[in-house]
Design a protein around this motif. Structure first.
Motif, PDB file in Angstrom:
ATOM      1  N   LYS A  23      65.893  39.126   5.204  1.00  0.00           N
ATOM      2  CA  LYS A  23      65.428  39.491   3.855  1.00  0.00           C
ATOM      3  C   LYS A  23      64.899  40.919   3.795  1.00  0.00           C
ATOM      4  O   LYS A  23      64.933  41.556   2.748  1.00  0.00           O
ATOM      5  CB  LYS A  23      64.342  38.517   3.396  1.00  0.00           C
ATOM      6  CG  LYS A  23      64.913  37.188   2.964  1.00  0.00           C
ATOM      7  CD  LYS A  23      63.916  36.380   2.168  1.00  0.00           C
ATOM      8  CE  LYS A  23      64.532  35.055   1.769  1.00  0.00           C
ATOM      9  NZ  LYS A  23      63.671  33.912   2.063  1.00  0.00           N
ATOM     10  N   LEU A  25      66.181  43.266   5.649  1.00  0.00           N
ATOM     11  CA  LEU A  25      67.280  43.983   6.324  1.00  0.00           C
ATOM     12  C   LEU A  25      66.938  44.271   7.794  1.00  0.00           C
ATOM     13  O   LEU A  25      67.251  45.334   8.324  1.00  0.00           O
ATOM     14  CB  LEU A  25      67.658  45.262   5.565  1.00  0.00           C
ATOM     15  CG  LEU A  25      68.063  45.071   4.086  1.00  0.00           C
ATOM     16  CD1 LEU A  25      68.578  46.374   3.500  1.00  0.00           C
ATOM     17  CD2 LEU A  25      69.104  43.980   3.929  1.00  0.00           C
ATOM     18  N   LYS A  60      74.736  42.274   6.397  1.00  0.00           N
ATOM     19  CA  LYS A  60      74.442  43.507   5.677  1.00  0.00           C
ATOM     20  C   LYS A  60      73.820  44.590   6.553  1.00  0.00           C
ATOM     21  O   LYS A  60      74.092  45.765   6.369  1.00  0.00           O
ATOM     22  CB  LYS A  60      73.496  43.165   4.512  1.00  0.00           C
ATOM     23  CG  LYS A  60      73.306  44.293   3.537  1.00  0.00           C
ATOM     24  CD  LYS A  60      72.618  43.839   2.266  1.00  0.00           C
ATOM     25  CE  LYS A  60      72.215  45.039   1.435  1.00  0.00           C
ATOM     26  NZ  LYS A  60      71.467  44.678   0.244  1.00  0.00           N
ATOM     27  N   ALA A  64      67.521  48.172   9.196  1.00  0.00           N
ATOM     28  CA  ALA A  64      67.400  49.251   8.181  1.00  0.00           C
ATOM     29  C   ALA A  64      66.219  50.169   8.455  1.00  0.00           C
ATOM     30  O   ALA A  64      65.745  50.853   7.556  1.00  0.00           O
ATOM     31  CB  ALA A  64      67.307  48.649   6.789  1.00  0.00           C
ATOM     32  N   GLY A  65      65.712  50.166   9.681  1.00  0.00           N
ATOM     33  CA  GLY A  65      64.662  51.120  10.037  1.00  0.00           C
ATOM     34  C   GLY A  65      63.373  50.446  10.448  1.00  0.00           C
ATOM     35  O   GLY A  65      63.282  49.221  10.525  1.00  0.00           O
ATOM     36  N   ILE A  68      58.828  50.141   6.580  1.00  0.00           N
ATOM     37  CA  ILE A  68      58.129  51.198   5.834  1.00  0.00           C
ATOM     38  C   ILE A  68      56.829  50.662   5.234  1.00  0.00           C
ATOM     39  O   ILE A  68      55.812  51.357   5.195  1.00  0.00           O
ATOM     40  CB  ILE A  68      59.041  51.735   4.702  1.00  0.00           C
ATOM     41  CG1 ILE A  68      60.325  52.328   5.300  1.00  0.00           C
ATOM     42  CG2 ILE A  68      58.318  52.776   3.866  1.00  0.00           C
ATOM     43  CD1 ILE A  68      61.402  52.668   4.267  1.00  0.00           C
ATOM     44  N   ALA A  83      54.639  55.656  17.574  1.00  0.00           N
ATOM     45  CA  ALA A  83      55.873  56.219  18.124  1.00  0.00           C
ATOM     46  C   ALA A  83      55.854  56.165  19.654  1.00  0.00           C
ATOM     47  O   ALA A  83      56.840  55.800  20.291  1.00  0.00           O
ATOM     48  CB  ALA A  83      56.060  57.657  17.634  1.00  0.00           C
ATOM     49  N   LEU A 110      69.841  52.307  10.212  1.00  0.00           N
ATOM     50  CA  LEU A 110      69.157  53.460   9.617  1.00  0.00           C
ATOM     51  C   LEU A 110      67.827  53.704  10.318  1.00  0.00           C
ATOM     52  O   LEU A 110      67.159  52.759  10.745  1.00  0.00           O
ATOM     53  CB  LEU A 110      68.894  53.196   8.130  1.00  0.00           C
ATOM     54  CG  LEU A 110      70.142  52.923   7.276  1.00  0.00           C
ATOM     55  CD1 LEU A 110      69.749  52.564   5.848  1.00  0.00           C
ATOM     56  CD2 LEU A 110      71.082  54.123   7.281  1.00  0.00           C
ATOM     57  N   GLU A 115      68.080  54.473  15.805  1.00  0.00           N
ATOM     58  CA  GLU A 115      67.430  54.871  17.065  1.00  0.00           C
ATOM     59  C   GLU A 115      67.521  53.753  18.100  1.00  0.00           C
ATOM     60  O   GLU A 115      67.724  53.996  19.289  1.00  0.00           O
ATOM     61  CB  GLU A 115      65.970  55.254  16.796  1.00  0.00           C
ATOM     62  CG  GLU A 115      65.863  56.538  15.974  1.00  0.00           C
ATOM     63  CD  GLU A 115      64.430  56.904  15.642  1.00  0.00           C
ATOM     64  OE1 GLU A 115      63.782  56.134  14.898  1.00  0.00           O
ATOM     65  OE2 GLU A 115      63.950  57.939  16.111  1.00  0.00           O
ATOM     66  N   GLU A 135      64.767  59.530   7.590  1.00  0.00           N
ATOM     67  CA  GLU A 135      63.313  59.717   7.619  1.00  0.00           C
ATOM     68  C   GLU A 135      62.822  60.848   6.716  1.00  0.00           C
ATOM     69  O   GLU A 135      61.746  60.762   6.132  1.00  0.00           O
ATOM     70  CB  GLU A 135      62.839  59.957   9.060  1.00  0.00           C
ATOM     71  CG  GLU A 135      62.757  58.694   9.904  1.00  0.00           C
ATOM     72  CD  GLU A 135      64.068  58.343  10.597  1.00  0.00           C
ATOM     73  OE1 GLU A 135      65.119  58.913  10.231  1.00  0.00           O
ATOM     74  OE2 GLU A 135      64.042  57.492  11.504  1.00  0.00           O
ATOM     75  N   PHE A 232      56.132  63.940  14.814  1.00  0.00           N
ATOM     76  CA  PHE A 232      56.172  62.710  14.035  1.00  0.00           C
ATOM     77  C   PHE A 232      54.775  62.361  13.538  1.00  0.00           C
ATOM     78  O   PHE A 232      54.565  62.059  12.367  1.00  0.00           O
ATOM     79  CB  PHE A 232      56.737  61.583  14.905  1.00  0.00           C
ATOM     80  CG  PHE A 232      56.840  60.279  14.189  1.00  0.00           C
ATOM     81  CD1 PHE A 232      57.884  60.027  13.319  1.00  0.00           C
ATOM     82  CD2 PHE A 232      55.887  59.289  14.382  1.00  0.00           C
ATOM     83  CE1 PHE A 232      57.978  58.830  12.641  1.00  0.00           C
ATOM     84  CE2 PHE A 232      55.977  58.087  13.714  1.00  0.00           C
ATOM     85  CZ  PHE A 232      57.021  57.859  12.845  1.00  0.00           C
ATOM     86  N   LYS A 251      60.305  51.822  -5.770  1.00  0.00           N
ATOM     87  CA  LYS A 251      61.737  51.877  -6.098  1.00  0.00           C
ATOM     88  C   LYS A 251      62.056  53.010  -7.073  1.00  0.00           C
ATOM     89  O   LYS A 251      62.680  52.822  -8.112  1.00  0.00           O
ATOM     90  CB  LYS A 251      62.248  50.520  -6.633  1.00  0.00           C
ATOM     91  CG  LYS A 251      62.109  49.372  -5.638  1.00  0.00           C
ATOM     92  CD  LYS A 251      62.724  48.090  -6.137  1.00  0.00           C
ATOM     93  CE  LYS A 251      62.480  46.900  -5.214  1.00  0.00           C
ATOM     94  NZ  LYS A 251      63.189  46.910  -3.963  1.00  0.00           N
TER      95      LYS A 251
END
Ligand code: CO8
Length: 259
Positions: A23, A25, A60, A64-65, A68, A83, A110, A115, A135, A232, A251
């Protein structure tokens, strides 16, 4: 092994690890990273495991990273710590593993997701996959080794283009620039990764381990990783970072002020 955010099982000496937050991603939150660290350690010490195939749940996204929503209010020190911990326990741990890891990229890879795939020793992508390091759209830079490993894989010019534009590329473009080893229809993704792993399984395990170690040594620049961690962390102190993540959560398009 029972995990909240991973599915893991061993079949015929291959450890299959699926990141299972469909859900979101398959975004990497702290718990998922901790579980990944654990399963990497498990792979290392379990003799039965000869290699690992890493993928994402659903059709899908691979990943996705980084999540966030979790780091939206971090300061510089927290960003740096995150990091550093991630690089040590997950990303470098995969790259330094004596057993081969293959990323089976089944969709979006992504940010931290690309990475993660780049920390693996090989990457096979499904033909619907999209890859990128977005990023800078959040006022950040990659923090899990992306500036180093993308440069190692595709060269400086293409790496700078991908990181500064934040544009995604298709699986076939990724294959053309050497970012992935192969592209197959999504239905064949795992069997393609298995095909490679089954060949490696026939070879001498200690030689495989020595080969991985030697190839990784050829491209290592530990100072670059340190620079990336510091830079970073600094991003978290900027107003643009706050604006970038707020815009994502709300969004809407981010409006960066350059401070
Ligand atoms: N983090 C948290 N949630 C996410 C993320 C993410 N990276 N990506 C997607 N989601 C969530 C969405 O918020 C959404 O949740 P909800 O339904 O609750 O609103 C759900 O997944 C589905 O996503 P979308 O509705 O956005 O799906 P679309 O098909 O419209 O878009 C995209 C798919 C293009 C992949 C879009 O989701 C997107 O742009 N995602 C963010 C991609 C991104 O910027 N990734 C980089 C993150 S930063 C990073 O990885 C830094 C790495 C270094 C970190 C070091 C330590 C912090």
């Amino acid at each position: 092994m029972a995990y909240q955010n991973l599915i893991s099982e061993i079949k015929e000496n291959i450890l299959y690890v699926t990141i299972n937050r469909e859900k979101a991603l398959n975004a990497l939150n702290k718990d998922t990273l901790a579980e990944l660290a654990d399963v990497i350690e498990f792979a290392k010490k379990t003799e039965q495991v000869r290699g690992v195939i890493l993928t994402g749940a659903g059709e899908k996204a691979f990943v996705a990273g980084a999540d966030i929503k979790e780091f939206s209010d971090y300061n510089g020190k927290q960003g740096e710590d995150l990091a550093k911990r991630g690089q040590d326990q997950v990303f470098n741990a995969i790259e330094n593993s004596s057993k081969p890891f293959i990323a089976a990229i089944n969709g979006f890879a992504l940010g931290g997701g690309l990475e993660l795939a780049m920390a693996c020793h090989m990457r096979i992508a499904s033909d619907n996959a999209k890859l990128g390091l977005p990023e800078v759209t959040l006022g950040l830079i990659p923090g899990y080794g992306g500036t180093q490993r993308l440069t190692q894989l595709v060269g400086k010019g293409k790496a700078i283009e991908m990181i500064t534009t934040a544009n995604m590329i298709t699986a076939s473009e990724a294959e053309k620039i050497g970012l992935v080893n192969g592209v197959v229809p999504q239905a064949d993704l795992i069997s393609k990764a298995e095909e490679i792993m089954n060949v490696i399984k026939q070879r001498a395990p200690l030689a495989i381990s020595a080969a991985i170690k030697s190839v990784v040594a050829a491209v290592k620049n530990s100072d670059g990783y340190t620079v990336e961690i510091e830079e970073f962390g600094k991003c978290f102190e900027t107003a643009d970072f706050k604006e970038g993540v707020t815009a994502f959560i709300e969004k809407r398009k981010a409006n960066f002020a350059g401070k």
